[in-house]
Motif scaffolding. Sequence first.
Motif, PDB file in Angstrom:
ATOM      1  N   ASP A   1       0.831  -1.200   0.000  1.00  0.00           N
ATOM      2  CA  ASP A   1       0.000   0.000   0.000  1.00  0.00           C
ATOM      3  C   ASP A   1       0.872   1.260   0.000  1.00  0.00           C
ATOM      4  OD1 ASP A   1      -2.430   1.249  -0.178  1.00  0.00           O
ATOM      5  OD2 ASP A   1      -2.912   1.140   1.936  1.00  0.00           O
ATOM      6  N   GLY A   2       2.007   1.164  -0.671  1.00  0.00           N
ATOM      7  CA  GLY A   2       2.891   2.307  -0.784  1.00  0.00           C
ATOM      8  C   GLY A   2       3.680   2.653   0.458  1.00  0.00           C
ATOM      9  N   SER A   3       3.604   1.839   1.497  1.00  0.00           N
ATOM     10  CA  SER A   3       4.256   2.172   2.772  1.00  0.00           C
ATOM     11  C   SER A   3       5.423   1.241   3.080  1.00  0.00           C
ATOM     12  CB  SER A   3       3.244   2.092   3.915  1.00  0.00           C
ATOM     13  OG  SER A   3       3.892   2.318   5.153  1.00  0.00           O
ATOM     14  N   PRO A   4       6.635   1.782   3.241  1.00  0.00           N
ATOM     15  CA  PRO A   4       7.763   0.952   3.673  1.00  0.00           C
ATOM     16  C   PRO A   4       7.547   0.356   5.063  1.00  0.00           C
ATOM     17  CG  PRO A   4       8.523   3.069   2.800  1.00  0.00           C
ATOM     18  CD  PRO A   4       7.039   3.175   2.966  1.00  0.00           C
ATOM     19  N   ALA A   5       6.605   0.933   5.825  1.00  0.00           N
ATOM     20  CA  ALA A   5       6.341   0.433   7.179  1.00  0.00           C
ATOM     21  C   ALA A   5       5.405  -0.770   7.193  1.00  0.00           C
ATOM     22  CB  ALA A   5       5.727   1.553   8.032  1.00  0.00           C
ATOM     23  N   CYS A   6       4.859  -1.132   6.034  1.00  0.00           N
ATOM     24  CA  CYS A   6       3.906  -2.241   5.982  1.00  0.00           C
ATOM     25  C   CYS A   6       4.620  -3.575   6.214  1.00  0.00           C
ATOM     26  CB  CYS A   6       3.207  -2.259   4.627  1.00  0.00           C
ATOM     27  SG  CYS A   6       1.861  -3.448   4.516  1.00  0.00           S
ATOM     28  N   PRO A   7       4.112  -4.425   7.114  1.00  0.00           N
ATOM     29  CA  PRO A   7       4.718  -5.746   7.303  1.00  0.00           C
ATOM     30  C   PRO A   7       4.733  -6.524   5.986  1.00  0.00           C
ATOM     31  CG  PRO A   7       3.108  -5.296   9.023  1.00  0.00           C
ATOM     32  CD  PRO A   7       2.946  -4.215   8.004  1.00  0.00           C
TER      33      PRO A   7
ATOM     34  N   ARG B   1     -14.017  10.833   5.130  1.00  0.00           N
ATOM     35  CA  ARG B   1     -13.730   9.452   4.690  1.00  0.00           C
ATOM     36  C   ARG B   1     -12.268   9.305   4.305  1.00  0.00           C
ATOM     37  NH1 ARG B   1     -18.853  10.304   4.509  1.00  0.00           N
ATOM     38  NH2 ARG B   1     -20.370   8.587   4.408  1.00  0.00           N
ATOM     39  N   TRP B   2     -11.711  10.332   3.697  1.00  0.00           N
ATOM     40  CA  TRP B   2     -10.294  10.314   3.331  1.00  0.00           C
ATOM     41  C   TRP B   2      -9.425  10.245   4.581  1.00  0.00           C
ATOM     42  CZ3 TRP B   2      -7.222  15.210   1.714  1.00  0.00           C
ATOM     43  CH2 TRP B   2      -5.990  14.844   1.152  1.00  0.00           C
ATOM     44  N   MET B   3      -9.768  11.042   5.581  1.00  0.00           N
ATOM     45  CA  MET B   3      -8.990  11.023   6.829  1.00  0.00           C
ATOM     46  C   MET B   3      -9.124   9.674   7.538  1.00  0.00           C
ATOM     47  SD  MET B   3      -7.470  13.886   6.947  1.00  0.00           S
ATOM     48  CE  MET B   3      -7.572  15.409   6.000  1.00  0.00           C
ATOM     49  N   ALA B   4     -10.359   9.215   7.691  1.00  0.00           N
ATOM     50  CA  ALA B   4     -10.578   7.945   8.386  1.00  0.00           C
ATOM     51  C   ALA B   4      -9.927   6.791   7.645  1.00  0.00           C
ATOM     52  CB  ALA B   4     -12.080   7.695   8.542  1.00  0.00           C
ATOM     53  N   GLY B   5      -9.852   6.896   6.309  1.00  0.00           N
ATOM     54  CA  GLY B   5      -9.243   5.824   5.532  1.00  0.00           C
ATOM     55  C   GLY B   5      -7.796   5.578   5.900  1.00  0.00           C
ATOM     56  N   ALA B   6      -7.060   6.642   6.227  1.00  0.00           N
ATOM     57  CA  ALA B   6      -5.657   6.472   6.622  1.00  0.00           C
ATOM     58  C   ALA B   6      -5.550   5.652   7.897  1.00  0.00           C
ATOM     59  CB  ALA B   6      -5.010   7.846   6.805  1.00  0.00           C
ATOM     60  N   ASP B   7      -6.371   5.989   8.882  1.00  0.00           N
ATOM     61  CA  ASP B   7      -6.342   5.264  10.151  1.00  0.00           C
ATOM     62  C   ASP B   7      -6.812   3.819   9.968  1.00  0.00           C
ATOM     63  OD1 ASP B   7      -6.150   5.125  13.118  1.00  0.00           O
ATOM     64  OD2 ASP B   7      -8.320   4.882  12.972  1.00  0.00           O
ATOM     65  N   ASN B   8      -7.912   3.636   9.230  1.00  0.00           N
ATOM     66  CA  ASN B   8      -8.456   2.292   9.039  1.00  0.00           C
ATOM     67  C   ASN B   8      -7.491   1.387   8.285  1.00  0.00           C
ATOM     68  OD1 ASN B   8     -10.815   3.131  10.287  1.00  0.00           O
ATOM     69  ND2 ASN B   8     -11.876   3.568   8.382  1.00  0.00           N
TER      70      ASN B   8
ATOM     71  N   GLY C   1      -1.763  -3.629   9.739  1.00  0.00           N
ATOM     72  CA  GLY C   1      -0.871  -3.903  10.865  1.00  0.00           C
ATOM     73  C   GLY C   1       0.356  -3.024  10.878  1.00  0.00           C
ATOM     74  N   ILE C   2       0.208  -1.765  10.444  1.00  0.00           N
ATOM     75  CA  ILE C   2       1.346  -0.841  10.382  1.00  0.00           C
ATOM     76  C   ILE C   2       1.520  -0.137  11.719  1.00  0.00           C
ATOM     77  CG2 ILE C   2       2.191   1.293   9.319  1.00  0.00           C
ATOM     78  CD1 ILE C   2       0.864   0.447   6.738  1.00  0.00           C
ATOM     79  N   ASP C   3       2.748  -0.089  12.180  1.00  0.00           N
ATOM     80  CA  ASP C   3       3.085   0.702  13.361  1.00  0.00           C
ATOM     81  C   ASP C   3       3.010   2.175  12.965  1.00  0.00           C
ATOM     82  OD1 ASP C   3       4.137   1.967  15.553  1.00  0.00           O
ATOM     83  OD2 ASP C   3       6.132   1.054  15.401  1.00  0.00           O
ATOM     84  N   ARG C   4       2.065   2.914  13.549  1.00  0.00           N
ATOM     85  CA  ARG C   4       1.870   4.301  13.129  1.00  0.00           C
ATOM     86  C   ARG C   4       3.107   5.162  13.357  1.00  0.00           C
ATOM     87  NH1 ARG C   4      -2.683   2.055  14.069  1.00  0.00           N
ATOM     88  NH2 ARG C   4      -4.674   2.699  13.141  1.00  0.00           N
ATOM     89  N   ALA C   5       3.915   4.794  14.324  1.00  0.00           N
ATOM     90  CA  ALA C   5       5.139   5.563  14.575  1.00  0.00           C
ATOM     91  C   ALA C   5       6.115   5.454  13.409  1.00  0.00           C
ATOM     92  CB  ALA C   5       5.801   5.082  15.860  1.00  0.00           C
ATOM     93  N   ALA C   6       5.958   4.419  12.592  1.00  0.00           N
ATOM     94  CA  ALA C   6       6.853   4.212  11.454  1.00  0.00           C
ATOM     95  C   ALA C   6       6.332   4.859  10.181  1.00  0.00           C
ATOM     96  CB  ALA C   6       7.062   2.716  11.223  1.00  0.00           C
ATOM     97  N   LEU C   7       5.132   5.432  10.222  1.00  0.00           N
ATOM     98  CA  LEU C   7       4.594   6.113   9.047  1.00  0.00           C
ATOM     99  C   LEU C   7       5.358   7.412   8.765  1.00  0.00           C
ATOM    100  CD1 LEU C   7       0.738   5.796   9.680  1.00  0.00           C
ATOM    101  CD2 LEU C   7       2.034   4.651   7.862  1.00  0.00           C
TER     102      LEU C   7
END
Length: 474
Positions: free
Chosen positions: A102-108, A310-317, A323-329
């Motif tokens: 999902d474009g995130s290096p923090a993604c397991p 919905r755009w904002m909530a989508g990031a959190d959801n 299973g991303i550690d938010r501190a690593a975002l």
Amino acid sequence: MDASGAVTRPHGVAQVVGLPALEIAALVKSGEMTAVDVVHAHLAHIDEVDARVGAFRVVRREAALAEAHAIDTALARFALPLAGVPIAVKDNVAVAGEVCTDGSPACPERVETKDHPVVARLRKAGAVVVGITRAPELCLYGATDGPGTVTRNPWDTARSAAGSSGGSAAAVASGCVPLAHGNDGMGSLRLPAAACGLVTLKPGLGTVPAEIGADSWSGMAVNGALATTVADLAVAHAVMAGEQPGELPAPGRPLRIALSTRSLVPGARADGPARAAVDAMVALLIEAGHTVVRKDPPITPGAAAGAMTRWMAGADNDAEHLGIDRAALQPRSRTHARIGRVVSRLGLVRPATAERFRAQMVDFFEDVDLLLSPVSAGPPLPARPWHERSFLANIAANARWAPWTAAWNLAGLPALVLPTGVRPEGQPLAVQFVGPPDAEGRLLWLAGELERRQPWRRYAPVFDPTTPSSTAPV
């Protein structure tokens, strides 16, 4: 190249790169060319150009060649609408055997065990997945970049390929693949298409399986395709929708098309070239016998807020779902997800908001068939590491550049982006058409008619695989 934009030269392994998807499929189905040779040629082109564009996170060399061989040996090859066609898939849906981040290096890192439904349908139709394309973290932004990489616009590498399906758009516009998968939650197909001179369709709600992230951004996000021709797009859409590809039915009468250039974002308006593109499209529509009337859709601040929540909530959801550690975002995404959590806890994502807005928009189309509007306010955003900039800097840049797309995600209505030419400085121009529920066929039919009347250049000039100088350095 003929008037329709189709390549008209003798076929060979080298020449297959740059052909439309349907021409490639015809060659493979007839046995004139093998899928393995087709994929080899496209992998070689990727090797030549992707270092300068940054479209791909993963190139599936061995896996793609194995898939191509399976097409060549399939008894039913002649019946596959996309037989041997190389495609790319955006990095936020599952491709069996690959990791989806999902474009995130923090993604397991988890290897997917089965294809997402739209990937399965594309493969069943004979398409070969040659790579996974880049996306901004959690697919949240209108430019595609991340640590150590910036996905560049093949038409102007100083500009972004847009986002969040920027990698897919760059892959198609540079000739690496004739078709690519993407998805659209706030404009993520339409903005890259507009930036990179491609045609795309954001399907209406429920037309194509979504299943994107946790809940497809509360139902706003949908899957679609990016293409260089309307015919290719129509077949890709039919395949992903689980329909049999066929001729697009003509409406049997001239269309009545509303025109609106109004922007809800204070201070954001289409610049001169964007307005000129809309004016030129109006003239083309009238020349084709259609009627164009001025009519603004009743898009209220409340509806805009409904899309934003919905755009904002989508990031959190999605961070929770993956299973991303938010501190690593990335800092911008961390702020985005934090706001999204507050939005969700306050109950601000309300189904009634979308339902009410959809009903209003359906009423809007009672006396018009389609709506014409700009797509973006100006040229694509600069190609830079936007992930290093603040949340507010990203939000402001996105809002000013792209105020015409998000409403149609909230309403769940189909919308199509069509190339219309180029800016004086060389970047593509485009317009957006929107329709009522189930208007996908009408949009594609009109796009095909307009393409015949005013064909566009199918690939970015420097990377165009149909011209001898396409591999010149930039």
